[in-house]
Enzyme design. Structure first.
Site, PDB file in Angstrom:
ATOM      1  N   ASP A 100      18.781  33.229   7.308  1.00 27.75           N
ATOM      2  CA  ASP A 100      20.130  33.657   6.934  1.00 27.75           C
ATOM      3  C   ASP A 100      20.054  35.036   6.269  1.00 27.75           C
ATOM      4  O   ASP A 100      19.246  35.872   6.672  1.00 27.75           O
ATOM      5  CB  ASP A 100      20.754  32.624   6.000  1.00 27.75           C
ATOM      6  N   HIS A 152      25.911  34.586   1.770  1.00 26.12           N
ATOM      7  CA  HIS A 152      25.971  33.500   2.748  1.00 26.12           C
ATOM      8  C   HIS A 152      24.717  32.635   2.708  1.00 26.12           C
ATOM      9  O   HIS A 152      24.796  31.400   2.643  1.00 26.12           O
ATOM     10  CB  HIS A 152      26.166  34.112   4.141  1.00 26.12           C
ATOM     11  N   ASN A 254      32.569  29.227  15.034  1.00 23.66           N
ATOM     12  CA  ASN A 254      33.903  29.168  14.420  1.00 23.66           C
ATOM     13  C   ASN A 254      34.988  29.803  15.277  1.00 23.66           C
ATOM     14  O   ASN A 254      35.976  30.307  14.752  1.00 23.66           O
ATOM     15  CB  ASN A 254      33.875  29.878  13.061  1.00 23.66           C
ATOM     16  N   SER A 336      29.021  27.095   9.486  1.00 26.08           N
ATOM     17  CA  SER A 336      27.847  27.512   8.703  1.00 26.08           C
ATOM     18  C   SER A 336      27.636  26.608   7.506  1.00 26.08           C
ATOM     19  O   SER A 336      26.511  26.408   7.046  1.00 26.08           O
ATOM     20  CB  SER A 336      28.015  28.957   8.206  1.00 26.08           C
TER      21      SER A 336
END
Length: 548
Positions: A100, A152, A254, A336
């Site tokens: 990530d 994130h 998404n 996520s």
């Protein structure tokens, strides 16, 4: 009258025969004793000279973290995680690699929760840390405008394994497992498939551009990222990683699309879609033939559980102010956020059964042993093989090792609070048995006449899906509260219900709005208020605000 009496007698005889047949079918002496006890209680209740008859309940301690933000992590009870914690909270022998944006390594809820990782962002301009690949996977965050920033990877890592029972912040799904932070997304939140593949190679202990491999390879790799088209190089690598015994989990995407999204759609990857606090498909979540499981992704636009915060996933985060980075906690939404719930539960499974392989996990998943079957029966394109259920998954891992889990029946609800606000009329509530063994729903009621509860999909024990509805007719303006009371043969569950009625002429579109005043330097809330709609819109007042 004679015919009615005969019919009643025949029905009573039939019920007696059914009860006797059921009793004969119970081989376990403990279950038989429990069944006989409940039968005796029912008989006593029919005796007009008996005022009260109920079980003498067995009680036990429950694993509930003391983290101050845990009550706002609605997404954990939704997937039966507290019941799984009664068996395991993870193990330091299990490592989840989070590929990530990196990690805020000194975050108070992440210290001691991670092992050495690596930074694989090659582009120095994108990296934001002044260099290319290096052994420092620190999350530098990126500016979202309006004094907001995104960390994130820190958020995803916290969902997997933020420290639990430390009296601080939040808790992770497998809070005694460890995170391997691998930075493949830069300061702009973007990266390349090549950098991601290098991070995956490192996690699995395969040759990579760093020239090193970790002391211990990861057991699970979480990929809360996506974009780009199919890559044969990436597919071949993921097959190699799987052959090395590493399970890969990825966010489905998404875009509210049914088109394949990579890396989630690669063969051998567990693709995770998202649901909201009502277990309904999140409006943004991808769907399609590659979906394997669903998990909480949330919706920051509503507060259906009435806790005063948006229904996003709460986890560790940060805040950039000028050149300084502060530690914070944030509500984020998306697939996520759903994927690390599954990765964390896989870590719990590996903690009780270290011999689990990707093939075994796939077999348990396709058999329906890891989730609650929602939507169309069997696998479907929205929930895959179901909404992940932590306790079912841990029990399945134990059973696969030949160690049968202990029976711990306990009634639970999918939500502790239902918030209808000023506009909602119907919400779903699931009642379930958190553990093995026998449990019977004895009584189900509501505390106020404006609230009703109707079964939708309920089994013989009274467990399953109910629909709660409210009727505002005849009620004056204001906020109303009620309880749903569910009493089982083991325990009693209370679900709080909130409803608002607006004055005539008020717009019911948004309901209550919660306003927080936050110190930009520390991230601490210094004042708060609730805004209600009025004739000219919303108004609020913040009192006793410190200077500055």
């Amino acid at each position: 009258a004679l015919q009615r009496g005969l019919d009643g007698g025949l029905q009573a005889a039939a019920r007696a025969r059914q009860a006797l047949d059921k009793k004969r079918g119970i081989k376990d002496p403990a279950l038989l004793a429990r069944w006989e006890t409940l039968g005796a209680i029912k008989s006593l209740r029919r005796d007009p000279q008996v005022e009260l008859a109920e079980p003498n309940y067995r009680v036990r301690a429950l694993a509930t973290p003391d983290d101050e933000g845990y009550p706002f992590q609605w997404h954990y009870p939704l997937i039966n995680l507290p019941a799984a914690w009664d068996t395991t909270t993870g193990s330091s022998e299990v490592i989840v690699a989070v590929v990530d944006t990196g990690i805020l390594s000194n975050h108070p809820d992440l210290q001691g929760q991670w092992v050495a990782g690596y930074d694989f962002v090659r582009d120095r301009a994108s990296a934001g840390d002044g260099d290319g690949i290096d052994p420092d996977p620190e999350d530098v965050g990126f500016d979202l405008g309006a004094t907001s920033s995104s960390f994130h990877g820190t958020h995803v890592g916290g969902t997997v394994a933020a420290a639990g029972n430390n009296g601080l912040g939040v808790t992770g799904v497998a809070y005694d497992a460890l995170i391997m932070p691998l930075r493949a997304l830069g300061a702009d939140g973007e990266g390349t498939s090549y950098d991601v593949d290098q991070a995956i190679r490192f996690a699995a202990g395969l040759a990579n551009d760093s020239g090193t491999v970790p002391a211990r390879s990861a057991d699970i790799i979480n990929l809360s990222l996506g974009g780009g088209s199919f890559s044969q190089a990436s597919q071949s690598l993921l097959r190699q990683v799987r052959a090395a015994g590493v399970t890969v989990v990825a966010a489905a995407g998404n875009e509210a699309s049914s088109l394949p999204s990579y890396p989630a759609a690669y063969d051998g990857v567990i693709s995770v879609s998202a649901v909201d606090a009502q277990r309904a498909p999140a409006v943004y979540s991808n769907r399609g033939s590659s979906i394997d499981l669903a998990a909480p992704g949330g919706n920051n636009g509503v507060d259906l559980n009435g806790d005063g915060y948006p229904d996003g996933v709460l986890s560790t985060g940060g805040q950039v102010t000028g050149s300084a980075t502060g530690f914070a906690y944030s509500f984020l939404t998306g697939t996520s956020m759903a994927a690390p719930h599954v990765s964390g539960i896989l870590a719990l499974m590996k903690s009780v059964n270290p011999g689990l392989t990707p093939d075994t996990i796939d077999a348990l998943m396709s058999n329906g042993d890891l989730g609650d079957d929602l939507g169309a029966p069997g696998r479907d394109d929205i929930y895959g093989y179901g909404l992940i259920n932590a306790q079912r998954a841990v029990n399945a891992a134990l059973a696969a090792s030949g160690s049968l889990p202990a029976d711990r029946p306990r009634l639970s609800a999918s939500s502790a609070t239902l918030n209808f606000s000023a506009k909602g009329t119907g919400l779903q509530l699931a009642l379930r048995n958190d553990g093995g063994g026998e449990l019977q729903l004895l009584e189900l009621g509501v505390s106020e006449p404006w609230l009703t509860l109707v079964p939708e999909q309920v089994d013989d024990q009274g467990l399953g899906l109910y629909r709660a509805s409210v009727n505002r007719e005849g009620l004056g303006p204001g906020v109303y509260a009620a309880n749903i009371i569910a009493r089982s043969s083991v325990n009693t569950v209370y679900v709080r219900v909130i409803m608002a009625v607006d004055a005539e002429g008020d717009s019911p579109e948004l309901g209550a709005i919660y306003v927080l005043l936050v110190d930009a330097g520390s991230g601490e809330v210094v004042a708060e208020a609730m805004a209600r709609p009025g004739g000219d819109g919303y108004s609020f007042e913040l009192l006793n605000v410190p200077a500055g």
